[in-house]
Design an enzyme around this catalytic site. Structure first.
Site, PDB file in Angstrom:
ATOM      1  CB  CYS A  24      25.052  51.216  45.262  1.00 15.34           C
ATOM      2  SG  CYS A  24      24.450  52.789  45.903  1.00 15.34           S
ATOM      3  CG  HIS A  68      32.195  62.925  31.364  1.00 16.14           C
ATOM      4  ND1 HIS A  68      32.541  64.108  31.987  1.00 16.14           N
ATOM      5  CD2 HIS A  68      30.886  63.053  31.025  1.00 16.14           C
ATOM      6  CE1 HIS A  68      31.503  64.922  31.992  1.00 16.14           C
ATOM      7  NE2 HIS A  68      30.479  64.310  31.432  1.00 16.14           N
ATOM      8  CD  GLU A 107      28.489  58.336  46.828  1.00 18.85           C
ATOM      9  OE1 GLU A 107      29.421  57.833  46.171  1.00 18.85           O
ATOM     10  OE2 GLU A 107      27.670  57.652  47.444  1.00 18.85           O
TER      11      GLU A 107
END
Length: 117
Positions: A24, A68, A107
């Site tokens: 990550c 986005h 997520e």
């Protein structure tokens, strides 16, 4: 009575505080699934706790702030873990919707965070 409304948004991020070898640490993205829970009495004249359309009108402008987007560049989300995104959303939404009682943010299909009052 508790009702809920679901939303999705897509965003990219990386976790700056994890070790360099952690996956990550690199930029990656998620399709986040947000479920908002509302609690209250049913208004006798309308038959609901809160209008779903009213919820969308309030939530959508806040989601536009992250949809986005590169979350690390969103003010207050410099370390955008799922937990901190969930808390950020709570802090934005709770003052606008008093009936809000719980947020669930996924997520991935198997990972997420829950924040409740």
């Amino acid at each position: 009575m508790i009702i809920y409304k679901q939303f999705t948004f897509d965003a990219a991020h990386y976790l700056p505080n994890v070790p360099d070898y952690h996956k990550c640490k690199k930029v990656h993205g998620h399709t986040y699934h947000l479920t908002l829970f509302f609690e209250g009495g049913i208004a006798p004249d309308l038959g609901w706790i809160i209008d779903y359309s009213e919820i969308k009108e309030i939530v959508n402008p806040i989601l536009k702030m992250v949809d986005h987007q590169f979350l690390n560049e969103v003010e207050g989300l410099e370390n955008p873990t799922c937990e901190l995104i969930c808390l950020w959303l709570w802090k934005k939404l709770k003052p606008l919707i008093t009936q809000l009682k719980r947020i669930e943010l996924k997520e991935t299909p198997t990972s997420g965070a829950i924040y409740e009052e």
